[in-house]
Write a protein that holds these residues in place. Structure first.
Motif, PDB file in Angstrom:
ATOM      1  N   ILE A   4       0.765  -1.264  -0.088  1.00 40.39           N
ATOM      2  CA  ILE A   4      -0.102  -0.003   0.064  1.00 40.39           C
ATOM      3  C   ILE A   4       0.899   1.228   0.078  1.00 40.39           C
ATOM      4  N   HIS A   7       2.177   1.772  -3.557  1.00 37.58           N
ATOM      5  CA  HIS A   7       1.310   2.280  -4.181  1.00 37.58           C
ATOM      6  C   HIS A   7       1.293   3.872  -4.017  1.00 37.58           C
ATOM      7  N   TYR A  11       2.013   6.792  -6.615  1.00 39.40           N
ATOM      8  CA  TYR A  11       0.897   7.315  -6.990  1.00 39.40           C
ATOM      9  C   TYR A  11       1.414   9.167  -7.105  1.00 39.40           C
ATOM     10  N   THR A  33     -10.710  -4.918  -9.883  1.00 38.13           N
ATOM     11  CA  THR A  33      -9.647  -5.126  -9.064  1.00 38.13           C
ATOM     12  C   THR A  33      -8.612  -5.945  -9.521  1.00 38.13           C
ATOM     13  N   SER A  50     -13.396  -3.104  -2.292  1.00 36.66           N
ATOM     14  CA  SER A  50     -12.781  -1.783  -1.685  1.00 36.66           C
ATOM     15  C   SER A  50     -13.763  -0.838  -1.714  1.00 36.66           C
ATOM     16  N   GLN A  54      -8.946   2.853  -6.227  1.00 43.11           N
ATOM     17  CA  GLN A  54      -7.315   2.583  -6.081  1.00 43.11           C
ATOM     18  C   GLN A  54      -6.674   3.032  -7.210  1.00 43.11           C
ATOM     19  N   THR A  55      -5.570   3.442  -7.240  1.00 41.74           N
ATOM     20  CA  THR A  55      -4.810   3.737  -8.329  1.00 41.74           C
ATOM     21  C   THR A  55      -3.550   2.982  -8.348  1.00 41.74           C
TER      22      THR A  55
END
Ligand code: GDP
Length: 265
Positions: A4, A7, A11, A33, A50, A54-55
């Motif tokens: 995470i 990410h 991002y 996903t 989720s 989310q990216t």
């Protein structure tokens, strides 16, 4: 480092460079996903539901040509860097769809939408209706965006890929049938909505304008609906089949989707 955190780091880093992005849309359970993790990491992974978009930062595989490659000779052996892009996953659950709509109306460097459908679920009438209603809403937003862009210099046309996912599943409809079933069902949704019987429920503030033609998806007054009708509204729709998960440990079959991403990057 936790995935995470990686990410989030990627991002942030990516955002600072204004990377091109694609939005993942579609009903819950369609495979968004799983597709995100496959595009980002090269392998699909198990997902959890989720509540937030989310990216992931993705890189076009070297086997896929990007739109920039059009100007390169086949024999050009100089090294090229494969372009990067962001893939934004949006929750498919009805009540969380405002995320999708928010991203659509403030797209930044948005290059296109990938609408994922479960080809097995579209063989049931409930699954088909759920997918068609969502797709109808999205296409109408894009159509209105295009109409609006004629009078302002804002957004340009956005292409849509309908990814007919789960083609590995025995009960899945083949891609051509997913396309025609969605078209038929969208025609039905359009008929119902045009009578004002249903509220789309996804924040279309301008729905009360009373402009019947502006609220009609595709060819005005037409009985049948075809994705080709979206062309004159600046929306290029492509339907392509594939599967994120394959049998066993395979990586599925997503080449056509990569190809579409490459063309639109
Ligand atoms: P989302 O709600 O759209 O994000 O869907 P998920 O990515 O969570 O996927 C829902 C379920 O479908 C998961 O159990 C996935 O493993 C499964 N799934 C996704 N894509 C495929 C596929 O191509 N084939 C098969 N057989 N299962 C898939």
């Amino acid at each position: 480092l936790s995935p995470i955190l990686i990410h989030i780091y990627l991002y942030r880093k990516a955002q600072s460079k204004e990377l091109p992005s694609f939005l993942l849309l579609g009903p819950s359970g369609a495979g968004k996903t799983t597709l995100l993790t496959l595009f980002a990491n090269g392998t699909p992974s198990t997902t959890h539901t989720s509540q937030e978009p989310q990216t992931a930062l993705c890189r076009l595989p070297s086997t896929v040509r990007s739109s920039e490659d059009r100007y390169r000779s086949e024999h050009d052996t100089s090294s090229r860097s494969q372009p990067q892009f962001l893939l934004v996953d949006t929750p498919g659950h009805g009540k969380l769809r405002h995320h999708a709509v928010t991203s659509l109306t403030s797209p930044g460097s948005l290059k296109g939408l990938i609408f994922v459908v479960d080809s097995a679920a579209t063989s049931s009438s409930a699954g088909l209706t759920a997918a068609a209603e969502y797709l109808y809403d999205i296409l109408l937003i894009l159509q209105k965006r295009h109409t609006h862009s004629k009078t302002s210099k804002d957004p340009t046309a956005l292409p849509v890929l309908i990814a007919a996912n789960k083609q590995d599943v025995f009960t899945s409809l083949p891609t051509g049938l997913v396309k025609s079933k969605l078209e038929e069902e969208i025609a039905r949704v359009r008929q119902t909505r045009s009578k004002g019987l249903l509220d789309s429920g996804i924040g279309m503030e301008d729905a009360n304008v009373g402009d019947e033609e502006g609220n009609w998806l595709g060819e005005y007054g037409a009985r049948e609906f075809g994705f080709g009708q979206m062309e004159e509204h600046g929306v290029d729709v492509r339907v392509a089949g594939g599967n994120v998960r394959g049998e066993g440990e395979g990586e599925g079959r997503v080449e056509e989707w990569w190809g579409w991403v490459g063309e639109n990057l």
